[in-house]
Design an enzyme around this catalytic site. Structure first.
Site, PDB file in Angstrom:
ATOM      1  N   ARG A 133       0.877  -1.327   0.052  1.00  0.00           N
ATOM      2  CA  ARG A 133       0.110  -0.019  -0.079  1.00  0.00           C
ATOM      3  C   ARG A 133       0.815   1.241  -0.015  1.00  0.00           C
ATOM      4  O   ARG A 133       0.595   2.330  -0.642  1.00  0.00           O
ATOM      5  CB  ARG A 133      -0.892   0.084   1.358  1.00  0.00           C
ATOM      6  CG  ARG A 133      -1.875   1.201   1.441  1.00  0.00           C
ATOM      7  CD  ARG A 133      -2.651   1.578  -0.037  1.00  0.00           C
ATOM      8  NE  ARG A 133      -3.191   0.483  -0.720  1.00  0.00           N
ATOM      9  CZ  ARG A 133      -3.453   0.473  -2.023  1.00  0.00           C
ATOM     10  NH1 ARG A 133      -3.069   1.849  -2.648  1.00  0.00           N
ATOM     11  NH2 ARG A 133      -3.916  -0.316  -2.729  1.00  0.00           N
ATOM     12  N   LYS A 171       1.563  24.687  -3.504  1.00  0.00           N
ATOM     13  CA  LYS A 171       0.432  23.887  -3.065  1.00  0.00           C
ATOM     14  C   LYS A 171       0.473  22.247  -3.109  1.00  0.00           C
ATOM     15  O   LYS A 171      -0.144  21.792  -3.876  1.00  0.00           O
ATOM     16  CB  LYS A 171      -0.908  24.461  -3.626  1.00  0.00           C
ATOM     17  CG  LYS A 171      -1.143  25.747  -3.768  1.00  0.00           C
ATOM     18  CD  LYS A 171      -2.193  26.215  -4.389  1.00  0.00           C
ATOM     19  CE  LYS A 171      -2.617  28.047  -4.118  1.00  0.00           C
ATOM     20  NZ  LYS A 171      -3.967  28.273  -5.144  1.00  0.00           N
ATOM     21  N   LYS A 200       3.259  39.054  -2.829  1.00  0.00           N
ATOM     22  CA  LYS A 200       1.700  38.781  -3.374  1.00  0.00           C
ATOM     23  C   LYS A 200       0.843  39.933  -2.796  1.00  0.00           C
ATOM     24  O   LYS A 200       1.439  40.729  -2.061  1.00  0.00           O
ATOM     25  CB  LYS A 200       1.208  37.643  -2.758  1.00  0.00           C
ATOM     26  CG  LYS A 200       1.889  36.445  -3.368  1.00  0.00           C
ATOM     27  CD  LYS A 200       1.616  35.163  -2.711  1.00  0.00           C
ATOM     28  CE  LYS A 200       0.103  34.689  -3.106  1.00  0.00           C
ATOM     29  NZ  LYS A 200       0.074  34.529  -4.606  1.00  0.00           N
ATOM     30  N   GLU A 231       2.879  40.065  -7.830  1.00  0.00           N
ATOM     31  CA  GLU A 231       1.678  39.791  -8.343  1.00  0.00           C
ATOM     32  C   GLU A 231       0.931  41.145  -8.408  1.00  0.00           C
ATOM     33  O   GLU A 231       1.130  41.831  -7.591  1.00  0.00           O
ATOM     34  CB  GLU A 231       0.808  38.919  -7.355  1.00  0.00           C
ATOM     35  CG  GLU A 231      -0.509  38.463  -7.482  1.00  0.00           C
ATOM     36  CD  GLU A 231      -1.250  37.902  -6.394  1.00  0.00           C
ATOM     37  OE1 GLU A 231      -1.156  36.666  -6.106  1.00  0.00           O
ATOM     38  OE2 GLU A 231      -1.717  38.656  -5.338  1.00  0.00           O
ATOM     39  N   ASP A 284      -2.506  37.727 -12.117  1.00  0.00           N
ATOM     40  CA  ASP A 284      -3.257  36.891 -11.349  1.00  0.00           C
ATOM     41  C   ASP A 284      -4.913  37.055 -11.869  1.00  0.00           C
ATOM     42  O   ASP A 284      -5.416  38.349 -11.667  1.00  0.00           O
ATOM     43  CB  ASP A 284      -3.222  37.444  -9.916  1.00  0.00           C
ATOM     44  CG  ASP A 284      -4.135  36.484  -9.004  1.00  0.00           C
ATOM     45  OD1 ASP A 284      -3.788  35.192  -9.311  1.00  0.00           O
ATOM     46  OD2 ASP A 284      -4.947  36.522  -8.166  1.00  0.00           O
TER      47      ASP A 284
END
Length: 277
Positions: free
Chosen positions: A99, A134, A166, A196, A217
């Site tokens: 597994r 992410k 950002k 950004e 963005d």
């Protein structure tokens, strides 16, 4: 190719999580300790292989004498039913590591397969498909390699290897200019700076500052085309937001250099793989 020092601690931690306090009580009760068997790792669906070496190491960790034969290595495209690898080892090791090995192989091959699909959609344009931060905690190095095996490219690996200013940084700093000025005063000359922007007005201000990459963005393709024209090659252009298989071609045709896609590493479906004794 990743060095074993990079991935073996991850695989060992996954095995330890599964073995818990008492080990594999099912396998150890049923299978004699000296039994040896051969298993076939097979694809159940079409996809691109990634993480095979990592996955197979689970068997070798439990049985250092395991014999591993790779039929379709990392980066190979496989059809349903294709044999990816065969493993001959102690039967207990095969069943106990099964597994963990399949979880890793399915997860990483799923990322590579999804990346492959996006890369094919943008063929003929200048755009590269890149991943983001992410990622699954603890698996970033593996997931970013899977993106590369799918034909994509990596964005920064962490907070320490490149600057990405950002919207929240800009809000705290009081504007784009003070944010860029502060970061330029603090970093070394080898570090790239990306900022950004959400609007063309912000981009116009950014073009007066010493920035290497602009992150455009959530702009639609017509706005992206205007942004690319404004930049006119003075910095790398990266588009993000609302990137899917159905939208990525239009985004690429807007002329951007990079298209970053978070779901490649947080939501790509696993490739179905199995282990046949």
């Amino acid at each position: 190719m990743l060095h074993p020092l990079t991935y073996e601690p991850i695989v060992r931690a996954a095995l330890a999580e599964d073995l818990g306090r008492a080990g594999d009580i099912t396998t150890d009760s049923i299978v004699p300790a000296d039994a040896v068997a051969t298993a076939r790792v097979a694809a159940r669906k079409d996809g691109r292989v990634a993480g095979l070496e990592v996955a197979l190491s689970a068997f070798r960790i439990l049985d250092p004498a395991a014999e591993l034969r790779v039929e379709q290595g990392d980066g190979a495209d496989v059809a349903p039913g294709a044999t990816i690898a065969t493993v001959t080892a102690r039967a207990r090791a095969l069943l106990t590591a099964e597994r963990t090995a399949l979880n890793l192989l399915g997860r990483l091959s799923g990322i590579a397969t999804a990346t492959r699909a996006l890369v094919r959609e943008v063929e003929g344009t200048r755009a590269r498909i890149v991943c983001t931060r992410k990622t699954t905690p603890g698996l970033r190095v593996l997931e970013k390699q899977a993106v590369r095996l799918g034909g994509g490219f990596n964005h920064r690996f962490g907070l320490d290897d490149a600057v990405l200013v950002k919207d929240n940084h800009i809000a705290v700093a009081g504007g784009i200019r003070p944010a860029v000025e502060r970061v330029r005063a603090a970093i070394g000359h080898m570090v790239k700076v990306e900022v950004e922007v959400d609007t063309l007005a912000q981009l116009e201000e950014l073009l007066t500052l010493p920035v290497d990459v602009v992150l455009l963005d959530n702009m639609d393709p017509p706005t992206l085309r205007r942004a690319v024209a404004m930049v006119d090659g003075r910095m790398v252009t990266e588009a993000s937001g609302n990137v899917t298989l159905s939208t990525v071609r239009a985004i690429a045709e807007a002329g951007v250099d990079m298209i970053s896609v978070g779901w490649l590493t947080h939501s790509a479906p696993n490739l179905d793989v199995g282990l046949d004794m």
